[in-house]
Design an enzyme around this catalytic site. Structure first.
Site, short mmCIF file in Angstrom:
data_model
loop_
_atom_site.label_atom_id
_atom_site.label_comp_id
_atom_site.label_asym_id
_atom_site.label_seq_id
_atom_site.Cartn_x
_atom_site.Cartn_y
_atom_site.Cartn_z
N GLU A 89 9.77 -29.50 30.53
CA GLU A 89 8.81 -30.31 31.27
C GLU A 89 7.43 -30.13 30.66
O GLU A 89 7.09 -29.05 30.18
CB GLU A 89 8.77 -29.89 32.75
CG GLU A 89 10.08 -30.15 33.45
CD GLU A 89 10.06 -29.73 34.92
OE1 GLU A 89 9.01 -29.72 35.55
OE2 GLU A 89 11.15 -29.39 35.42
N ASP A 96 10.05 -34.07 29.89
CA ASP A 96 9.91 -34.69 31.21
C ASP A 96 8.44 -34.63 31.62
O ASP A 96 7.91 -33.55 31.89
CB ASP A 96 10.81 -33.93 32.20
CG ASP A 96 10.80 -34.56 33.60
OD1 ASP A 96 9.95 -35.44 33.86
OD2 ASP A 96 11.64 -34.15 34.43
N HIS A 134 13.59 -28.89 36.01
CA HIS A 134 13.92 -29.58 37.26
C HIS A 134 15.43 -29.70 37.44
O HIS A 134 16.18 -29.86 36.47
CB HIS A 134 13.29 -30.97 37.20
CG HIS A 134 13.30 -31.71 38.50
ND1 HIS A 134 14.31 -32.56 38.85
CD2 HIS A 134 12.42 -31.72 39.52
CE1 HIS A 134 14.05 -33.10 40.04
NE2 HIS A 134 12.90 -32.60 40.47
N HIS A 172 4.95 -34.88 35.97
CA HIS A 172 3.70 -34.44 36.62
C HIS A 172 2.49 -34.49 35.70
O HIS A 172 1.41 -34.03 36.08
CB HIS A 172 3.88 -33.03 37.19
CG HIS A 172 4.94 -32.97 38.23
ND1 HIS A 172 4.70 -33.31 39.55
CD2 HIS A 172 6.25 -32.66 38.16
CE1 HIS A 172 5.82 -33.20 40.23
NE2 HIS A 172 6.78 -32.81 39.42
C1 LIG Z 1 10.25 -35.61 40.74
C2 LIG Z 1 10.82 -35.17 39.46
C3 LIG Z 1 11.88 -35.84 38.87
C4 LIG Z 1 12.66 -36.93 39.58
O1 LIG Z 1 11.94 -38.09 39.71
P1 LIG Z 1 12.28 -39.08 40.92
O2 LIG Z 1 11.73 -40.38 40.48
O3 LIG Z 1 11.59 -38.52 42.12
O4 LIG Z 1 13.77 -39.09 41.07
C5 LIG Z 1 12.28 -35.45 37.61
N1 LIG Z 1 11.68 -34.43 36.98
C6 LIG Z 1 10.66 -33.75 37.52
C7 LIG Z 1 10.03 -32.64 36.76
C8 LIG Z 1 10.21 -34.08 38.78
O5 LIG Z 1 9.25 -33.37 39.35
#
Ligand SMILES: *Cc1c(COP(=O)(O)O)cnc(C)c1O
Length: 375
Positions: free
Chosen positions: A172, A201, A131, A204
């Site tokens: 991610e 991360d 991201h 999702h």
């Molecule tokens: C949406 C997203 C973010 C950021 O999160 P927000 O709370 O919307 O700022 C970070 N990493 C990934 C993989 C995302 O999809």
């Protein structure tokens, strides 16, 4: 040097890369109104349908009544109230770590966390599809940046073998525009072999995967192998904000060094209060029920026994063609925006279809026949 913004804009338009804000005039769960037209929304990350749930709406109102509308100062000055600490404890329990820290967005988590821990003598190794906030944070840190092709373990290992200083792998759990998972067990094994740390991360995957919706690391029993668990409150949690869960030592250092935490006003306590409720809902029986609904929609829609996630991309390729398909879907009652460069690589424009527990079976059936007709 002239500021020819008109030419810059025209260039974006010519490439099919122009973007505009889309006004949702009305939102009733998965049905929204755009340009006076009712559309079924298949582009939301509110995977469990919590954003419009009576429980969270009530919790937010109650939070405002109890704590007011705004926090008034940064977390370190006078902006920390009971709900912030309760939320951080709830997130640490949820992620089974010693501690957690919340920020005003997931983006702010990345921007605060990575530069707080990594500097010019260090190396950050990122999956190519990471991201934008992870890429931006890595750049901001001043560390040497290395990128491996998406989920390419051999290349990752070669980069690990030659990396200098402290080494952080960033990836991610579920990739936001492709919907596939990272090979977490293999990455953990490599990280251990080379003494690197891992930032995962789970934007999702939380709410969608694993026991109690605790994410991919939990699904694979690898929770205590990940040094930095990053997540957001703005997707399946249905609210807004972000968090990192880690050891007490890491969190205490972040409180001292994470600039997006220190130099930014605390999120409203009311939001933290509602987020406590979101964690409870998502990880409890109500969450299990919503996950069941979501997964039944997903297997019907994808026609796969077990799809990887709630993100089902349809790669179209050409940017203008993707826009055309998206506009045609809109005329038929569906909101599915075309995702284009720079969010994805040039020539890989796509429909990013996301499904939620809040959709009805009839809506899912409509989309399935619409997608079949596209082929
Ligand atoms: C949406 C997203 C973010 C950021 O999160 P927000 O709370 O919307 O700022 C970070 N990493 C990934 C993989 C995302 O999809």
């Amino acid at each position: 040097m002239s500021w020819d913004l008109a030419a810059q804009s025209a260039e974006l338009r010519a490439q099919g890369l122009w973007r505009e804000l889309r006004l949702l005039e009305e939102v009733q769960g998965p049905v929204v109104r755009v340009d006076g037209q009712e559309l079924i929304n298949f582009s939301s990350n509110d995977y469990l349908g919590l954003a419009s749930s009576p429980e969270l709406k009530e919790a937010l109102k109650e939070g405002v009544e109890r704590y007011g509308a705004g926090a008034g100062a940064s977390r370190l000055v006078s902006g920390t109230q009971t709900p912030h600490l309760q939320l951080e404890q709830a997130l640490a329990n949820f992620k089974q770590t010693e501690a957690a820290l919340t920020f005003s967005s997931g983006y702010a988590v990345a921007l605060g966390t990575i530069p707080a821990l990594m500097g010019s003598a260090d190396t950050i190794i990122l999956d190519k599809l990471s991201h934008a906030c992870l890429v931006d944070a890595a750049r901001l840190s001043g560390a040497t940046i290395r990128v491996f092709p998406h989920n390419h373990l051999d290349k990752l290992e070669r980069l690990l073998a030659s990396a200098k200083g402290r080494v952080l792998i960033v990836t991610e759990a579920i990739f936001s525009m492709d919907g596939d998972a990272c090979p977490l067990a293999e990455i953990v094994a490599l990280k251990q072999r080379y003494g690197a740390w891992l930032l995962l991360d789970e934007a999702h995957s939380v709410g969608v995967l694993g026991p109690q919706g605790r994410g991919l690391a939990a699904a694979l029993g690898l929770e205590n192998q990940v040094e930095l668990h990053m997540g957001t409150l703005s997707k399946s949690m249905g609210l807004s904000g972000g968090y990192v869960a880690a050891s007490r030592q890491v969190i205490d250092l972040l409180i001292n060094r994470a600039r997006s935490l220190i130099y930014s006003t605390a999120p409203p306590s009311a939001l933290a209060y509602a987020a406590c409720q979101a964690v409870a809902l998502l990880s409890g029986a109500a969450g299990d029920l919503r996950r069941q609904q979501l997964w039944s929609h997903l297997s019907f829609l994808s026609q796969e026994a077990i799809p990887a996630s709630a993100i089902l991309p349809r790669v179209i390729g050409d940017e203008n063609q993707a826009l055309k398909v998206s506009i045609s879907l809109k005329s038929r009652g569906f909101l599915i925006p075309a995702i284009r460069y720079p969010t994805v690589a040039r020539g890989t424009a796509r429909l990013r279809i996301t499904c939620t527990a809040g959709h009805s079976l009839a809506q899912i059936e409509q989309l399935r026949s619409e997608l079949a007709a596209l082929e």
